[in-house]
Enzyme design. Structure first.
Site, PDB file in Angstrom:
ATOM      1  N   GLY A 203      -1.048   3.037  -1.444  1.00  0.00           N
ATOM      2  CA  GLY A 203      -2.368   2.520  -1.796  1.00  0.00           C
ATOM      3  C   GLY A 203      -2.268   1.172  -2.479  1.00  0.00           C
ATOM      4  O   GLY A 203      -1.238   0.506  -2.424  1.00  0.00           O
ATOM      5  N   ASN A 204      -3.338   0.783  -3.123  1.00  0.00           N
ATOM      6  CA  ASN A 204      -3.362  -0.493  -3.840  1.00  0.00           C
ATOM      7  C   ASN A 204      -4.245  -0.364  -5.074  1.00  0.00           C
ATOM      8  O   ASN A 204      -4.817   0.700  -5.344  1.00  0.00           O
ATOM      9  CB  ASN A 204      -3.836  -1.622  -2.917  1.00  0.00           C
ATOM     10  CG  ASN A 204      -5.181  -1.327  -2.295  1.00  0.00           C
ATOM     11  OD1 ASN A 204      -6.189  -1.201  -2.977  1.00  0.00           O
ATOM     12  ND2 ASN A 204      -5.202  -1.185  -0.965  1.00  0.00           N
TER      13      ASN A 204
END
Length: 398
Positions: A203-204
């Site tokens: 993810g981020n």
């Protein structure tokens, strides 16, 4: 501002007390107009004490003041929260059998209805048709929130929180231009998650704040808004149609479906550039003394470039966001210019991230480029202020 707060007879009427308090604390004069059923949930004394104004429900009260006409004519904003299925039906068919429905017929100011009811009632074809009728007449009808309802039920039908209703209603009477009225805009927000196994993902750091601000300000400027929300850390804005997505592939499908009739598409979501080639069906376990798993990554579809080159609708304006960090090959702006040329979008909003900037913050600092990489605007400040600057640039192109 002179506000009429209508309250229909639903259990969520208690939340309208909090809404009244918010509006009063913001300095507005609020006349509460409950239905007779609403007084079964919250009494007249509570409304009068908190509003400082008399409370009537019937067209035959205060006849000498012609209240059934005067209340609506004097209003600068009308909010109904909760708006029950019964209230929506009576408003859609133009009934005026109490002071609240008479006020809705008379009012020529912005009107916002915040529905609350059980899921089955909200999804019934009669309610769906009534909402469509009201919206076609220019009435702003929020979608209810999803969550715990009366008893043990859960689902769509929950009244949005009072602060969300207040923000959506007051946005209708701000000094923002209505230059997106009649337009359908699609905004993506948040970060995608690409599964490694059932519990882990790539993810981020995106919180979705900027995308949500874009959706919120577009609604305030008159647009019909579809928000495709990936994983976000902030509440969705009242007034937007919300479609949820988890992965980049899900977000791509949702954006493409919504974009078919959109005037503007803004890709503010932080979509993963890579995903694991395969995802394990069960949790990957540690092996004593062994090496960690090796992930083989593959590129994900470039949704922005795809939208920019296909143009799912003629004359559609496509806007992208580029979260960049400078490095020894170029500055943030240089990387942004290269991306603008490569992506083919009409506008590219470039912002520096990392070191406490960009992701998860309350403010932003951006440069807006056109498709050739030329600077057409800059903005710094709250994410709502940045969003308005983006819409200013969009309006010049729609």
């Amino acid at each position: 501002m002179r506000i009429v707060l209508g309250v229909a007879g639903g259990i969520a009427a208690y939340k309208a007390v909090l809404l009244l308090r918010l509006l009063r604390e913001d300095g507005h004069a609020v006349r509460v107009v409950p239905t007779r059923a609403a007084l079964e949930f919250v009494g007249r004394a509570t409304w009068e004490a908190l509003s400082g104004q008399p409370v009537t429900t019937d067209v035959f009260e205060d006849v000498d003041q012609v209240a059934h006409v005067a209340v609506g004519k004097q209003a600068e904003l009308v909010i109904v929260a909760p708006a029950t299925a019964d209230l929506l039906a009576r408003a859609a068919t133009g009934q005026a059998d109490d002071l609240l429905t008479a006020t809705l017929l008379v009012a020529r100011c912005p009107v916002l209805l915040a529905p609350a009811m059980h899921t089955e009632m909200w999804e019934h074809p009669a309610t769906v048709a009534n909402v469509a009728t009201l919206r076609s007449r220019g009435v702003h009808v929020l979608d209810p929130a999803a969550g715990r309802l009366t008893g043990t039920d859960t689902g769509p039908g929950r009244l949005p929180e009072p602060d969300e209703i207040a923000a959506a209603a007051l946005a209708l009477v701000t000094d923002r231009p209505q230059d997106l009225a009649g337009r359908h805009v699609v905004v993506s927000a948040g970060g995608t998650r690409e599964p490694i196994d059932p519990v882990r993902f790539l993810g981020n750091r995106s919180s979705g704040r900027q995308g949500v601000a874009l959706a919120r300000t577009a609604y305030a400027r008159g647009a019909r808004v579809t928000l495709v929300a990936a994983n976000i850390d902030v509440p969705v804005p009242a007034g937007a149609d919300v479609v949820r997505a988890e992965t980049g592939a899900e977000l791509r499908d949702a954006v493409r479906a919504a974009a078919k009739d959109a005037d503007v598409v803004v890709m503010a979501a932080a979509v993963a550039d890579f995903r694991p080639r395969t995802s394990a069906e069960s949790k990957i376990k540690k092996v004593a003394g062994g090496a960690g798993p090796v992930l083989e990554l593959v590129e994900t579809v470039d949704i922005l470039a795809e939208l920019a080159h296909e143009r799912l609708r003629a004359d559609q304006v496509v806007v992208g966001f580029a979260a960049e960090t400078g490095d020894d090959t170029g500055s943030v702006l240089e990387h942004g210019r290269a991306k603008a040329l490569r992506k083919g979008a009409d506008l590219l909003v470039v912002n520096a991230v990392g070191g406490g900037r960009g992701f998860g913050t309350e403010a932003n600092d951006v440069t807006i480029l056109d498709g050739s990489g030329a600077v057409v605007g800059t903005a710094a400040g709250s994410k709502d202020e940045v969003a308005d600057a983006v819409w200013d640039a969009v309006v010049e192109r729609v």
